[in-house]
Every structure is written in structure tokens, then in C-alpha cells.
Scaffold this motif. Structure first.
Motif, PDB file in Angstrom:
ATOM      1  N   ILE A  95       0.996  -1.218  -0.017  1.00  0.00           N
ATOM      2  CA  ILE A  95       0.083   0.087  -0.030  1.00  0.00           C
ATOM      3  C   ILE A  95       0.874   1.274  -0.186  1.00  0.00           C
ATOM      4  CG2 ILE A  95      -1.822   1.070   1.237  1.00  0.00           C
ATOM      5  CD1 ILE A  95      -2.463  -1.466   2.438  1.00  0.00           C
ATOM      6  N   VAL A  96       0.850   1.912  -1.047  1.00  0.00           N
ATOM      7  CA  VAL A  96       1.680   3.138  -1.288  1.00  0.00           C
ATOM      8  C   VAL A  96       1.282   4.382  -0.970  1.00  0.00           C
ATOM      9  CG1 VAL A  96       3.304   1.782  -3.159  1.00  0.00           C
ATOM     10  CG2 VAL A  96       0.992   3.224  -3.729  1.00  0.00           C
ATOM     11  N   GLY A  97      -0.126   4.510  -0.635  1.00  0.00           N
ATOM     12  CA  GLY A  97      -0.640   5.604  -0.048  1.00  0.00           C
ATOM     13  C   GLY A  97      -2.255   5.339  -0.023  1.00  0.00           C
ATOM     14  N   TYR A  98      -2.797   6.440   0.475  1.00  0.00           N
ATOM     15  CA  TYR A  98      -4.454   6.217   0.437  1.00  0.00           C
ATOM     16  C   TYR A  98      -4.963   7.818   0.571  1.00  0.00           C
ATOM     17  CZ  TYR A  98      -4.441   7.598   5.497  1.00  0.00           C
ATOM     18  OH  TYR A  98      -4.523   8.138   6.852  1.00  0.00           O
ATOM     19  N   GLU A  99      -6.145   7.843   0.283  1.00  0.00           N
ATOM     20  CA  GLU A  99      -6.941   9.411   0.023  1.00  0.00           C
ATOM     21  C   GLU A  99      -8.174   9.156   0.822  1.00  0.00           C
ATOM     22  OE1 GLU A  99      -6.435  11.804  -3.551  1.00  0.00           O
ATOM     23  OE2 GLU A  99      -6.108   9.829  -4.287  1.00  0.00           O
ATOM     24  N   GLN A 100      -8.613  10.039   1.511  1.00  0.00           N
ATOM     25  CA  GLN A 100      -9.928   9.840   2.483  1.00  0.00           C
ATOM     26  C   GLN A 100     -10.875  11.013   1.973  1.00  0.00           C
ATOM     27  OE1 GLN A 100     -10.681  12.274   5.097  1.00  0.00           O
ATOM     28  NE2 GLN A 100     -12.546  11.313   5.470  1.00  0.00           N
ATOM     29  N   LYS A 193      -6.847  17.152   2.410  1.00  0.00           N
ATOM     30  CA  LYS A 193      -5.760  17.589   1.535  1.00  0.00           C
ATOM     31  C   LYS A 193      -4.305  17.579   2.041  1.00  0.00           C
ATOM     32  CE  LYS A 193      -6.233  19.870  -1.687  1.00  0.00           C
ATOM     33  NZ  LYS A 193      -5.930  19.459  -3.116  1.00  0.00           N
ATOM     34  N   SER A 194      -4.238  16.666   2.960  1.00  0.00           N
ATOM     35  CA  SER A 194      -2.745  16.209   3.304  1.00  0.00           C
ATOM     36  C   SER A 194      -2.361  15.017   2.909  1.00  0.00           C
ATOM     37  CB  SER A 194      -3.112  16.248   4.959  1.00  0.00           C
ATOM     38  OG  SER A 194      -2.999  17.473   5.507  1.00  0.00           O
ATOM     39  N   PHE A 195      -1.214  14.868   2.334  1.00  0.00           N
ATOM     40  CA  PHE A 195      -0.789  13.751   1.625  1.00  0.00           C
ATOM     41  C   PHE A 195      -0.510  12.516   2.324  1.00  0.00           C
ATOM     42  CE2 PHE A 195       2.727  11.456  -0.624  1.00  0.00           C
ATOM     43  CZ  PHE A 195       1.994  10.955  -1.698  1.00  0.00           C
ATOM     44  N   HIS A 196      -0.947  11.258   2.138  1.00  0.00           N
ATOM     45  CA  HIS A 196      -0.745  10.150   2.810  1.00  0.00           C
ATOM     46  C   HIS A 196      -0.079   9.099   2.019  1.00  0.00           C
ATOM     47  CE1 HIS A 196      -4.635  11.932   4.383  1.00  0.00           C
ATOM     48  NE2 HIS A 196      -4.123  11.744   5.448  1.00  0.00           N
ATOM     49  N   GLY A 197       1.034   9.375   1.443  1.00  0.00           N
ATOM     50  CA  GLY A 197       1.803   8.457   0.746  1.00  0.00           C
ATOM     51  C   GLY A 197       3.194   8.370   0.808  1.00  0.00           C
ATOM     52  N   TYR A 198       4.138   7.687   0.094  1.00  0.00           N
ATOM     53  CA  TYR A 198       5.275   7.533   0.527  1.00  0.00           C
ATOM     54  C   TYR A 198       6.099   7.441  -0.918  1.00  0.00           C
ATOM     55  CZ  TYR A 198       2.778   5.280   4.230  1.00  0.00           C
ATOM     56  OH  TYR A 198       1.874   5.416   5.301  1.00  0.00           O
ATOM     57  N   PRO A 199       7.711   7.651  -0.626  1.00  0.00           N
ATOM     58  CA  PRO A 199       8.415   7.764  -1.830  1.00  0.00           C
ATOM     59  C   PRO A 199       8.307   6.510  -2.380  1.00  0.00           C
ATOM     60  CG  PRO A 199       9.533   8.878  -0.156  1.00  0.00           C
ATOM     61  CD  PRO A 199       8.296   8.284   0.411  1.00  0.00           C
ATOM     62  N   ALA A 200       9.131   6.284  -3.620  1.00  0.00           N
ATOM     63  CA  ALA A 200       9.404   5.184  -4.494  1.00  0.00           C
ATOM     64  C   ALA A 200      10.068   3.965  -3.558  1.00  0.00           C
ATOM     65  CB  ALA A 200      10.090   5.158  -5.719  1.00  0.00           C
ATOM     66  N   GLY A 201       9.783   2.699  -3.374  1.00  0.00           N
ATOM     67  CA  GLY A 201      10.537   1.758  -2.628  1.00  0.00           C
ATOM     68  C   GLY A 201      10.006   1.454  -1.274  1.00  0.00           C
ATOM     69  N   TYR A 202       8.911   2.343  -0.762  1.00  0.00           N
ATOM     70  CA  TYR A 202       8.473   2.203   0.534  1.00  0.00           C
ATOM     71  C   TYR A 202       6.837   2.014   0.427  1.00  0.00           C
ATOM     72  CZ  TYR A 202      13.064   4.013   1.782  1.00  0.00           C
ATOM     73  OH  TYR A 202      14.420   4.075   1.930  1.00  0.00           O
ATOM     74  N   ALA A 203       6.359   1.415   1.542  1.00  0.00           N
ATOM     75  CA  ALA A 203       4.953   0.842   1.391  1.00  0.00           C
ATOM     76  C   ALA A 203       4.529   0.382   2.854  1.00  0.00           C
ATOM     77  CB  ALA A 203       4.675  -0.119   0.162  1.00  0.00           C
ATOM     78  N   GLN A 204       3.391   0.256   3.085  1.00  0.00           N
ATOM     79  CA  GLN A 204       2.774  -0.562   4.185  1.00  0.00           C
ATOM     80  C   GLN A 204       2.571  -1.923   3.463  1.00  0.00           C
ATOM     81  OE1 GLN A 204       0.286   3.191   5.525  1.00  0.00           O
ATOM     82  NE2 GLN A 204       0.100   1.482   7.040  1.00  0.00           N
TER      83      GLN A 204
END
Length: 894
Positions: A95-100, A193-204
Motif C-alpha cells: 500500500i503506497v498511499g491512500y486518500e480519504q 488535503k494532506s498527503f498520505h503516501g510514500y516515496p518509491a520503494g516504501y509501502a505499508q
């Protein structure tokens, strides 16, 4: 009803501008985001779709509230799309990010049927106070446990959910991959409007995901005169206030042009917890609830019980072992003044109130006894035997200090020479230890020094340590505890068909107590609640046994075990019986559903008081007055004292912040329970419902494990969590100044014209046009062997100025993260998320991606500190937060 939808997204952007997103043509659900990486608005690609990521959407069940109502409860386990479940069965999702978002749907109550017709609910209609969400798998599950009011691990809720592994988790192909993930970053009004993601190579990372789960806390603030359906979305686009309780905004009324409702700050009111300043006859706040305890030796002094009624009431409330009580009053100058209790062999206890002025000491015996029964059917008996005169000082590890190191200091021992001189430091500590051994009131010596306060280089002798803080360290023995030789016999009984347990010095599992777990196999010593700051209600760690089982018998369906162990615990994870500092001990108990230690079926808490043996009086002292928050007419009252951190580690105790205890408490999470109406009892919210759903979009990739020397596609990012408002979970920002005839609730005696605690001002204050004031808190802590990848501060609208994260790395003060809120301007016709006065919080990111700065390695025991500032020139705020929600790894950049 919940729903889910899966959509595979190819790289690229949308062909045309997206409605309501200010001309945005990218692939994000909520439009363009900002991030901080060495500077604001770092030039980094935040567009998930342009990177070829895929996503699926999920909607939670409906939330339906009236004006002023709080929705704060679990919405249960919800399925993720079947196609996703099948695709990742036996595989790992990254999981590389999410939006809400929060959306009204068409048809009503049927989310996901027409996702293109979802209507985003403005934040000034339904305020997102915070949410906690999880994703689980076949090998994990959600469990609910009890939490006390103000428990930080529960974000203030009465109960708490957490994800735990099932036994099958140990038998997976790769048991190192997580079976669940938590999502709670930038999780309040700033979320969309706050980012919930990660740089390349990282994830949950999560193995074989199957379900998701959310516990939202939402507060309905939509003026019903403006309407509350999709048809009314263009009505009152500028926030229009409505009913508010008297205590909202510190009783100063609704300011002209306000962008937010005072209801969203959870003000206590005439329905629950309202202060007598505003509600003198409501019976919603007790101001003098006393806490009593037995005394091991000496005199109660200023803490003597002063009237016979309190004496009699106290003894029956503190876990004295007796079948009945007899009360009497005397005036005997040869006996200790105040309250005492004497037990007898037949179970009758005599409660004596001595009204005579007397300096007589309470009897001091080497043997103490206690017994108490609890609603779970568990009974605990204790018998301590202290070897008189055999105390020793036990030095702890380097890098710790007592957080109460400036509270009731008995004596100080300055270091002669430089602060780095080991010999000089050891001499000062040795002198403190010698004093402590000779002084009955002393239980511990602690370093009193911090990186930012080099003038405070000394050891202090203390009556109690309080919480243990961390810093870079001086020498082994930064804390030296006095321990007595001797032993305690512990007798525990409960139902023989299941496990049962007792935890010491705790009112909830989140207190992380030393616990004895009993079953047919014997006794296990357990340190509960070691899963992290927002997951402390968990089984914890099994400790190396220091107890010897003397017997384990069953009679009539009741199992009774008798064990013996030393009074002093082996380490801080074990409870140490020191009756000089704690002779009335809070206890939690629980019983299980089988012989296997797992989730409990029942639990309860209480106290046990240690007394002298039969025929010898034991003094009872008054620990002081506390307040209590009540539901009206002094019913349903709740009293608490939070574990706020003392200086120099934290700010709240030094500022006497009202959040720390129920006597001062004026607003926030404790007054904001599920389905409470945040209005006064004479204010009618009406019956019109606002109906909507929480919506999440999860962006993901397939995970490729390491093979043949090739690195895995993603590194997992465990959660890292700290609170600037350390251990309180929230805090108050009082207005900068009290006003004539309008005192500051929580600080009722604060003088007019003097800045309130934590406040600094510039300009001509308090009434000049150039007056500007800010309130600041700080928390000092330490981190070890960590490289942050994502860091986000949690900061409620509308007063946040900034929140900063600092580290002292190799002697150099380094600003790691500087979060500046981006406030909405109210241009909602072009950008539906640009609500005036509400904010986005661009998180800090580190990585190798273009536009990001490299991560910083945080070595062992690195001093860290967080600083949070809020505006408070004319307005105050209840229930503010200042936590750091971060993710990182335990290896340097490769």
C-alpha cells in the motif's frame, strides 16, 4: 451498508479538468497535494496515477447525525473488493498511499452504486476530529478492549480497537510480512488535503488482505437552517454558526465572521461536565472528590483526614480487608491525628477518627497484609515482609531520568566540575544514594540535566520517580532506586475453568502493568500493553519468572494459587512493592474464556490497601481533592488524573494545563462521547439528519520479495508515534488573557493582564491592535537507530501556527521537519476542499525520488524534541492535539 469498488489505473492523467478541484487534471481523488522536504512545496510528483499505481475504493456504513451530535464508534469489519482478495491471496500487497473523503451518496444509503455522483460533505458541515482505520487479513482480526477516559492509546475513547494476529499467522510462508496495517496519519480536519503516501520503494505491506475497519470521530456542525442534503450543498457556502453551549469558546461568544463552530472543540456543557462558572446549579462538575490511601509509616501531616464522615467513608472505599466496620470517634493526643483502621481476627474492622491535635506517628511494622475481591470473581491477597534496615540502591541504565525530578525534591547534589566528568558525576550520585538510604521519605535518586539546560547538572533525591524519560545519558545510574530486601506472598483465586489474572498499579491495560496470569498449568508473569502508543491494549510480553509457585489447588470450582517473590522487581517491567510510596495499590483483574491466555470475557478494576496485622492500627490519609465530571445532578461522575509529563521533558504540568485532571478539565475528548449532543440541555438540535459515508481510496502495487541478491521491491514502514502533549492525548490552549468578570475556565484565579501559562505576546497587549500572542508546548524525548521516511504532525484548525521536530545529531541541532499549515481561503466554487479557515498539513518526506532530500539517520539515544505553537491572542481552544504520526525504517539509506 458498506461498499467497495476496484479500478485498475494506468499511468497518465485525466483528459479534462476535474470538477470542484480548481482545474486539476491529475489522477488523485482529492487533487494536488503539497509536501515538505527541506523546504515547503517541494517539487515532488504526488500524482499516484502518473506512477502507474492501482487503486480500489471503499465506503464505510452510513453515519446519520443531528446537529451537535458526536459519532465516535467502530463501524465494524468491512469487505474489500472480492477481486482484490482473490488476487492477493497468499501474496503481499504494497500500500503506497491512500486518500480519504466523506461523501453523501445516491441512492441514499447505497454507497458505490453511483460513485460519480458522490457529493463531498464540507468539513464545516461534519468535522472530522480524527479517525483510526485498519486493514486486516485471514491471519489477523480486530478486537475491542476497555480504555479509561483520557487514555492516549485510545485517543480518548471509552473503548479501543486493535488488530492482533491469529495463531495461523506463525505458519505463513513469510511470517515477517505484517498481517494488518493501521492508517491514522494526518487523520483529522486536515485529512482530505494532506498527503498520505510514500516515496518509491516504501509501502505499508500486508499479507493476503481481506477486510478493512474504521473508527471515525465526527462532529455534526451544519446549521440546519441552511439544509443538510446534497440539494443544499450550495447553501451557506460561507460557514454560518448556529447553537453553541455557554462554555464553548471559553464563554466569550461567537465572534463575527467565524469560520468554525465552537461545538467541534468538544466543550463541556450542561449535559455533561460543564464548569460551575457557567452552570452553577447543573451538578455537572464535582470540585472536591478526595483520594484516600493507607500509610505505611510516619504521619499523614497536612494530608490528615479532617472530619469523621470522610474518615468512615474513606476506609470502606479503599479495599480494606474486612467483613464489617465499626466507627468510633476519640480525642486522644497519644494516638495519631485523623483517621485509622484496626482489623481483628473475626473480620470486623474498627474505624477510628481522632480529633485531638497530636504528633504521634502511625505504627510501623515489618509485616503488612491486604485482601480484596473484584467483580470478576477474582480475589487477591498480599502479605509483605520487609527486612528492616536492609535497603540498597540499585542503579539503572544510562540514558534515563525521572520525569518528576523537580517535584517535591528532598535534597540536591551538584556535580563539581564539568558535566562530562564521570568521576564528579559518580561522586554526586554516591552522595545522593547515601542520603536516600538514610531518609525514609526518599525512594530514588535521579539525574536532573538536559541538553538544553546545562546549568541543571545535578542529582536529586525524590519521594517518587514518576514516569521514566529518556535522554543521551550521563552514566549508569542516571536513576538509582532504593529497594528493600524482603518478600511478598501473593494469593490469587478465581474460576478454575478458565485463566484469570491480576495487574498491579493499573486501572486499565493501557497502563502497561506487571500482571500475573493463572491457569491450570501454573502462573505466568506478563508485561501487558507493549504494542506501541496507539495499541497498548494487547497481551504484551512474557517476563522471565521471578516468582515461586508454592501451591496451585482447586476446591469447588475455584482455583487458588500461592506464590512468593522478592519485594523489588527485577527490572522496571516488574512491579516493585514499596509501601512507603504506595500502600493503596490500583489493581485490574480479568478472566478468560478457556485455559489459554487470550482475549478476556470479563474485567474489572479496584484497589487493595495494605494494613498492619490484626490488632495494630493503620493510618488512612487524604491524598487531596480531585474534581469529577458528571452527567447532571452529580450522577455518572468520572474522576481522573492524566499522566502528564513533568518538566524538563514536557510542558503541561509546568503550565498546569487543565487537560491533566478532572478538576480543571473544561473541554475535549472526555466530554465528547459517542452520540453525545454537544449543546446545553435547553438547546434543541432538531431531528433533521445529516447522512453520509467515510470513503477511502487505497493505492497499491504488487510486492516482489528479495531473491538471488536482488532487493525486495518495497521496504515496510512501521508506525512511529509521539505526542508533544506527552501522555495527555490532548491539551488546552487558553486565551492569552483573562478578561474582567470573565475568568479563564480551567484557570479560574488567573489574574487579568498577565499572559496565561505557555503564552508569549508581542505588541501592545492585551487590547492593542498590534497585540499577537502564541501558546507553546514542548516535549523532549529520544529515538534510536531510525531513519524517517514520512512525518506528519496532527494539528486541529483553526489556531495552528506550526509544529516542528528537532534532533541533536552528533552535537548539532537539526530541524528534521517543519510543518506549516496551509489554510483554506473559502474559494469552494473552484476547489470544494478550500473551506475558509480549515487547513492542510503538508507532511515531511525523505527519499531518493527527484525533489526529495535524503533521509537522516538517527543514532542510538538521539535527543529529540517537538515544539508546537498555536495562536491564542483573543481565543482559546479545548482539546488541541500535537502528535507526530510518522513512519520509518531501522537501517540507513542504501
Amino acid at each position: 451498508m458498506a461498499a467497495s469498488l476496484v479500478i485498475a489505473v494506468a499511468a497518465g492523467t485525466c483528459a479534462s479538468p476535474r470538477a470542484g478541484l480548481n482545474g486539476y487534471t491529475g489522477g488523485n481523488m482529492n487533487g494536488k497535494y503539497q509536501v515538505w522536504s527541506g523546504k515547503p512545496q517541494a517539487p515532488w510528483n504526488d500524482d499516484y496515477a502518473s506512477k502507474g499505481y492501482e487503486y480500489f475504493d471503499v465506503w464505510a456504513p452510513e453515519i446519520a447525525t443531528v446537529y451537535g451530535e458526536v459519532f465516535w464508534t467502530s463501524q465494524g469489519n468491512q469487505p474489500i473488493p472480492p477481486g482484490i482478495v482473490e488476487r492477493f491471496k497468499g501474496k503481499t500487497m504494497a500500500i503506497v498511499g491512500y486518500e480519504q473523503d466523506q461523501v453523501m451518496v445516491n441512492p441514499v444509503g447505497q454507497p458505490g452504486v453511483n460513485p460519480d455522483q458522490d457529493v463531498s460533505v464540507p468539513i464545516n458541515w461534519a468535522y472530522n476530529h480524527h479517525y483510526m482505520a485498519w486493514m486486516t487479513s485471514d491471519d489477523s482480526e480486530m478486537v475491542e478492549v476497555i480504555a479509561k477516559p483520557g487514555d492516549t492509546s485510545a485517543h480518548g475513547a471509552p473503548t479501543k480497537w486493535m488488530a492482533v494476529d491469529k495463531p495461523s499467522a506463525a505458519f505463513r510462508a513469510n511470517p515477517d510480512i505484517p498481517t494488518s496495517q493501521m492508517f491514522s496519519e494526518g487523520n483529522g480536519g486536515e485529512s482530505r488535503k494532506s498527503f498520505h503516501g510514500y516515496p518509491a520503494g516504501y509501502a505499508q505491506l500486508i499479507d493476503s488482505p481481506t477486510e478493512w475497519h474504521i473508527t471515525p470521530m465526527q462532529i455534526d456542525t451544519r446549521n440546519r437552517e441552511c439544509g443538510a442534503t446534497p440539494a443544499h450543498i450550495n447553501n451557506c457556502t460561507r460557514f454560518t454558526p448556529w447553537l453553541e453551549p455557554k462554555q464553548a469558546r471559553y464563554g466569550r461568544g461567537i465572534p463575527e465572521g467565524t469560520n468554525y463552530s465552537g461545538v467541534l472543540e468538544c466543550p463541556c456543557n450542561s449535559r455533561f461536565g460543564g464548569d460551575p462558572e457557567f452552570y452553577p446549579t447543573a451538578g455537572t462538575k464535582e470540585m472536591n472528590v478526595h483520594k484516600f490511601n493507607t500509610l505505611n509509616s510516619g504521619t499523614c501531616g497536612v494530608n490528615a483526614v479532617v472530619n469523621q464522615g470522610d474518615c468512615y467513608d474513606a476506609v470502606v472505599s479503599i479495599g480494606i480487608n474486612a467483613t464489617s466496620f465499626v466507627n468510633k470517634t476519640v480525642a486522644d493526643p497519644t494516638k495519631p491525628v485523623g483517621c485509622s483502621v484496626t482489623s481483628s481476627a473475626d473480620g470486623v474492622a474498627t474505624v477510628t477518627f481522632n480529633s485531638a491535635q497530636s504528633g504521634a506517628a502511625c505504627p510501623s511494622e515489618t509485616i503488612k497484609v491486604g485482601q480484596a475481591s473484584f467483580i470478576t470473581g477474582v480475589t487477591l491477597g498480599l502479605r509483605t515482609n520487609v527486612n528492616s534496615g536492609s535497603a540498597v540502591m540499585r542503579r539503572g541504565k544510562k540514558g534515563t531520568f525521572c520525569e518528576d525530578n523537580r517535584v517535591n525534591v528532598l535534597s540536591t547534589f551538584d556535580v563539581s566540575g564539568t558535566s562530562t566528568n564521570v568521576t564528579a558525576n559518580n561522586d554526586a550520585l554516591t552522595a545522593c544514594e547515601k542520603y536516600c538510604l538514610a531518609t525514609p521519605a526518599c525512594t530514588v535518586c535521579s539525574i536532573d540535566q538536559y541538553r538544553s539546560q546545562p546549568d541543571m547538572d545535578r542529582w536529586v533525591a525524590l519521594p517518587q520517580c514518576g514516569n521514566v524519560g529518556s535522554f543521551h545519558g550521563v552514566l549508569a545510574g542516571d536513576i538509582s532506586n532504593k529497594v528493600f530486601a524482603g518478600e511478598v506472598n501473593i494469593t490469587v483465586s478465581g474460576p478454575s475453568s478458565v485463566w484469570f489474572g491480576v495487574g498491579f498499579d493499573a486501572t486499565v491495560m493501557g497502563d502497561s502493568p506487571y500482571t500475573l496470569i493463572v491457569n491450570e498449568s501454573g502462573v505466568m508473569e506478563q508485561h501487558l500493553g507493549t504494542c506501541g502508543s496507539e495499541a497498548e491494549h494487547c497481551p504484551g510480553n512474557t517476563l522471565k519468572s521471578m516468582a515461586q509457585v508454592l501451591s496451585n489447588t482447586v476446591v469447588g470450582g475455584v482455583r487458588t494459587v500461592v506464590i512468593t517473590r522478592p519485594l523489588a522487581g527485577r527490572t522496571k517491567e516488574y512491579y516493585s512493592f514499596n509501601l512507603d510510596t504506595q500502600s493503596t495499590i490500583p489493581i485490574i483483574t480479568a478472566i478468560g474464556t478457556s485455559q489459554v491466555f487470550a482475549i478476556h470475557q470479563a474485567h474489572g478494576d479496584g484497589v487493595i490497601s495494605m494494613t498492619n496485622e490484626a490488632g495494630i492500627a493503620t493510618c488512612v490519609c487524604d491524598g487531596g481533592a480531585q474534581g469529577a465530571l458528571c452527567s447532571g445532578n452529580f450522577t455518572g461522575c468520572k474522576s481522573f488524573t492524566k499522566n502528564c509529563v513533568a518538566p524538563p521533558a514536557g510542558s503541561l504540568l509546568a503550565q498546569k494545563n487543565p487537560t491533566c485532571n478532572s478538576k480543571q478539565y473544561s473541554g475535549g475528548l472526555t466530554c465528547c462521547g459517542h452520540q453525545r449532543i454537544m449543546l446545553d440541555a435547553d438547546q434543541d438540535p432538531g431531528t433533521d439528519l445529516l447522512r453520509y459515508h467515510m470513503k477511502f481510496r487505497f493505492w497499491f502495487q504488487e510486492y516482489t520479495p528479495a531473491v538471488n541478491g536482488k532487493r525486495a521491491s518495497h521496504s515496510d514502514l512501521p508506525r512511529i508515534y509521539y505526542q508533544t502533549e506527552a501522555n495527555a492525548g490532548e491539551y488546552d490552549i487558553p486565551p492569552a488573557f483573562a478578561l474582567p468578570n470573565n475568568p479563564v475556565v480551567g484557570y479560574p484565579d488567573w489574574p487579568v493582564g498577565k499572559p496565561t501559562p505557555g503564552t508569549t505576546c508581542t505588541g501592545t497587549c492585551p487590547d492593542g491592535p498590534d497585540c499577537e500572542c502564541v501558546h507553546q508546548i514542548r516535549f523532549n524525548f529520544s529515538m534510536s537507530n531510525t531513519r524517517l521516511v514520512y512525518a506528519g504532525g496532527h494539528c486541529h484548525a483553526p489556531a495552528c501556527k506550526f509544529i516542528e521536530l528537532w534532533a541533536s545529531i552528533n552535537g548539532s541541532d537539526t530541524l528534521l521537519c517543519h510543518q506549516l499549515p496551509v489554510y483554506g481561503q473559502g474559494d469552494v466554487s473552484n476547489d470544494k476542499y478550500d473551506e475558509a479557515g480549515y487547513l492542510a498539513l503538508p507532511p515531511c518526506l525523505w527519499g531518493k525520488d527527484e525533489g526529495l532530500i535524503p533521509g537522516v539517520w538517527i543514532p542510538e539515544n538521539t535527543p529529540m524534541w517537538s515544539i508546537k505553537q498555536n495562536y491564542n491572542t483573543h481565543s482559546g481552544h479545548f482539546g488541541e492535539m500535537a502528535s507526530w504520526q510518522m513512519r520509518g525504517v531501522n537501517f540507513p539509506e542504501k
